[in-house]
Design a protein around this motif. Structure first.
Motif, PDB file in Angstrom:
ATOM      1  N   ARG A   1      23.674  61.289  44.282  1.00 41.52           N
ATOM      2  CA  ARG A   1      23.227  62.462  43.504  1.00 41.52           C
ATOM      3  C   ARG A   1      24.316  63.520  43.453  1.00 41.52           C
ATOM      4  O   ARG A   1      24.539  64.154  42.414  1.00 41.52           O
ATOM      5  CB  ARG A   1      21.956  63.049  44.126  1.00 41.52           C
ATOM      6  N   ALA A   2      25.007  63.722  44.579  1.00 45.43           N
ATOM      7  CA  ALA A   2      26.111  64.688  44.602  1.00 45.43           C
ATOM      8  C   ALA A   2      27.221  64.251  43.648  1.00 45.43           C
ATOM      9  O   ALA A   2      27.868  65.091  43.000  1.00 45.43           O
ATOM     10  CB  ALA A   2      26.655  64.826  46.025  1.00 45.43           C
ATOM     11  N   ALA A   3      27.440  62.951  43.539  1.00 45.03           N
ATOM     12  CA  ALA A   3      28.454  62.447  42.611  1.00 45.03           C
ATOM     13  C   ALA A   3      28.075  62.773  41.174  1.00 45.03           C
ATOM     14  O   ALA A   3      28.941  63.150  40.360  1.00 45.03           O
ATOM     15  CB  ALA A   3      28.622  60.937  42.788  1.00 45.03           C
ATOM     16  N   VAL A   4      26.798  62.641  40.835  1.00 42.56           N
ATOM     17  CA  VAL A   4      26.348  63.004  39.492  1.00 42.56           C
ATOM     18  C   VAL A   4      26.640  64.478  39.229  1.00 42.56           C
ATOM     19  O   VAL A   4      27.163  64.851  38.166  1.00 42.56           O
ATOM     20  CB  VAL A   4      24.844  62.719  39.309  1.00 42.56           C
ATOM     21  N   GLU A   5      26.301  65.333  40.189  1.00 41.32           N
ATOM     22  CA  GLU A   5      26.526  66.772  40.011  1.00 41.32           C
ATOM     23  C   GLU A   5      28.005  67.074  39.802  1.00 41.32           C
ATOM     24  O   GLU A   5      28.392  67.841  38.908  1.00 41.32           O
ATOM     25  CB  GLU A   5      25.984  67.542  41.227  1.00 41.32           C
ATOM     26  N   GLY A   6      28.846  66.497  40.652  1.00 41.30           N
ATOM     27  CA  GLY A   6      30.276  66.764  40.543  1.00 41.30           C
ATOM     28  C   GLY A   6      30.868  66.250  39.249  1.00 41.30           C
ATOM     29  O   GLY A   6      31.680  66.938  38.600  1.00 41.30           O
ATOM     30  N   LEU A   7      30.471  65.054  38.847  1.00 44.43           N
ATOM     31  CA  LEU A   7      30.985  64.506  37.598  1.00 44.43           C
ATOM     32  C   LEU A   7      30.458  65.266  36.389  1.00 44.43           C
ATOM     33  O   LEU A   7      31.151  65.380  35.368  1.00 44.43           O
ATOM     34  CB  LEU A   7      30.616  63.021  37.496  1.00 44.43           C
ATOM     35  N   THR A   8      29.256  65.820  36.502  1.00 47.91           N
ATOM     36  CA  THR A   8      28.710  66.638  35.416  1.00 47.91           C
ATOM     37  C   THR A   8      29.555  67.880  35.201  1.00 47.91           C
ATOM     38  O   THR A   8      29.825  68.281  34.060  1.00 47.91           O
ATOM     39  CB  THR A   8      27.251  67.032  35.724  1.00 47.91           C
ATOM     40  N   VAL A   9      29.969  68.501  36.297  1.00 47.26           N
ATOM     41  CA  VAL A   9      30.832  69.685  36.190  1.00 47.26           C
ATOM     42  C   VAL A   9      32.135  69.326  35.478  1.00 47.26           C
ATOM     43  O   VAL A   9      32.627  70.070  34.618  1.00 47.26           O
ATOM     44  CB  VAL A   9      31.123  70.269  37.585  1.00 47.26           C
ATOM     45  N   LYS A  10      32.692  68.169  35.813  1.00 42.21           N
ATOM     46  CA  LYS A  10      33.928  67.737  35.158  1.00 42.21           C
ATOM     47  C   LYS A  10      33.717  67.533  33.654  1.00 42.21           C
ATOM     48  O   LYS A  10      34.577  67.882  32.842  1.00 42.21           O
ATOM     49  CB  LYS A  10      34.451  66.451  35.805  1.00 42.21           C
ATOM     50  N   LEU A  11      32.569  66.965  33.291  1.00 42.15           N
ATOM     51  CA  LEU A  11      32.259  66.772  31.874  1.00 42.15           C
ATOM     52  C   LEU A  11      32.170  68.114  31.153  1.00 42.15           C
ATOM     53  O   LEU A  11      32.680  68.281  30.038  1.00 42.15           O
ATOM     54  CB  LEU A  11      30.948  66.002  31.721  1.00 42.15           C
ATOM     55  N   LEU A  12      31.511  69.081  31.786  1.00 41.82           N
ATOM     56  CA  LEU A  12      31.360  70.399  31.176  1.00 41.82           C
ATOM     57  C   LEU A  12      32.714  71.087  31.010  1.00 41.82           C
ATOM     58  O   LEU A  12      32.988  71.718  29.990  1.00 41.82           O
ATOM     59  CB  LEU A  12      30.420  71.266  32.016  1.00 41.82           C
TER      60      LEU A  12
END
Length: 353
Positions: free
Chosen positions: A130-141
């Motif tokens: 789940r933390a990986a999803v959050e971190g990768l989401t920030v990168k996408l944004l």
């Protein structure tokens, strides 16, 4: 152990074996029967849409394992992190990445699916995924990439007026008006109007009571009290009454039967096609809002978010909003809608200049 549980999964058989060694065969048999009962109860109380999500997510996991040559029944930390990275990068059937919210849903459902199949999945492994999803989401944004539809636009009172005025004086128009006004006032999901029977809506001297019996949780199964509106134009009680009276007048007394659908489908020739289903409710809300030319098209969730947002603007507290809409107290979803209102009405920058 065949004499105790002839068709159980290996992990269940091992558990029964331990019970037999600890408590004896008779006690192990009773405990095994209790496990089967617990399985049946869990299956019976799981909403159909949740079961559908589990099935769809497991198919995504199967595609991931096949493409990446991972063992299907393995829920290691690395496998789950690789899974979410793959979903965000290329997980969809067309090779594009999923929206982060969808990836989270698939991760949660896949974890359930693995555990149901006897795979040990640690909380630390799922937390890291789940933390990986959050971190990768920030990168996408940061890269300027936004995925998904985002939050549904909230229905508002101005939009209700536009919709009411755009509804034609036909049975379909009366149905549309009742659907929108009633759904807004009890913060309906698309599945809830579709699940209502005529007998679930009862008139009261102060308005009407909507008995929602198809909710997803114990909070969403509720009796929502909807009072008469001060403004007759957007009154849900008057709209409901006019729609039902016209339905019976045009199509016969049988539609007054309490066991008939509350909201019916109507084709282009004015023929009743039966009860509405969740997808038809969602399509109707979008179509109705387009016809009314509301500034931003409404979706199936707009009525639900609209009650919480507009209720907060009018000073309603979280307890009354959650009771009306069937949210759990302090629901994150509900508080998010309320926060959307507070960001403007209780804004630190408001009124300074």
């Amino acid at each position: 152990m065949n004499e105790l549980a002839p068709a159980v999964r290996p992990e269940r058989a091992a558990l029964i074996q331990k019970w037999a060694e600890r408590h004896g065969i008779d006690a192990a048999q009773r405990l095994a029967q209790a496990e089967h009962l617990a399985d049946a109860v869990a299956e019976a109380i799981t909403p159909e849409n949740t079961t559908d999500t589990y099935t769809k997510s497991w198919r995504v996991w199967e595609r991931f394992c096949e493409e990446q040559e991972f063992p299907l029944l393995e829920g290691s930390r690395g496998a789950l992190v690789a899974y979410v990275a793959w979903m965000l990068r290329e997980g969809q059937q067309d090779g594009t990445g999923y929206a982060p919210a969808t990836a989270k849903t698939h991760l949660a459902a896949t974890t359930v699916g693995l555990r149901q199949r006897g795979v040990s999945v640690s909380k630390d492994a799922t937390a890291e995924a789940r933390a990986a999803v959050e971190g990768l989401t920030v990168k996408l944004l940061k890269a300027g990439e936004r995925r998904g539809r985002g939050k549904a636009v909230a229905a508002d009172v101005d939009g209700l007026h536009l919709i009411v005025r755009a509804c034609p004086p036909t049975l379909t128009g009366l149905r549309d008006k009742a659907l929108i006004l009633t759904g807004f006032n009890f913060a309906s999901r698309a599945s809830e109007p579709a699940g209502l029977l005529a007998g679930d809506v009862t008139l009261h001297p102060r308005g009407m009571v909507v008995s929602v019996l198809t909710g997803k949780t114990r909070y969403s199964v509720r009796e929502a009290k909807i009072p008469y509106a001060q403004d007759p134009e957007v009154c849900p009680v008057r709209a409901w009454t006019a729609y039902r009276e016209q339905l019976v007048a045009e199509h016969g007394q049988r539609w007054a039967d309490p066991s008939k659908p509350a909201f019916v489908g109507i084709n282009r020739w004015g023929q009743v096609t039966g009860g509405m289903v969740p997808d038809s409710v969602t399509r109707a809300i979008k179509r109705i809002s387009v016809r009314a030319q509301v500034p931003i098209v409404w979706t199936g969730h707009s009525l639900r978010s609209g009650l919480a947002t507009e209720g907060r603007k009018k000073g309603k507290d979280a307890v009354s909003i959650s009771r009306q809409g069937g949210w759990a107290p302090n629901s994150r979803e509900m508080l998010g809608y309320m926060q959307a209102a507070d960001e403007w009405d209780d804004n630190a920058a408001a009124g300074l200049t």
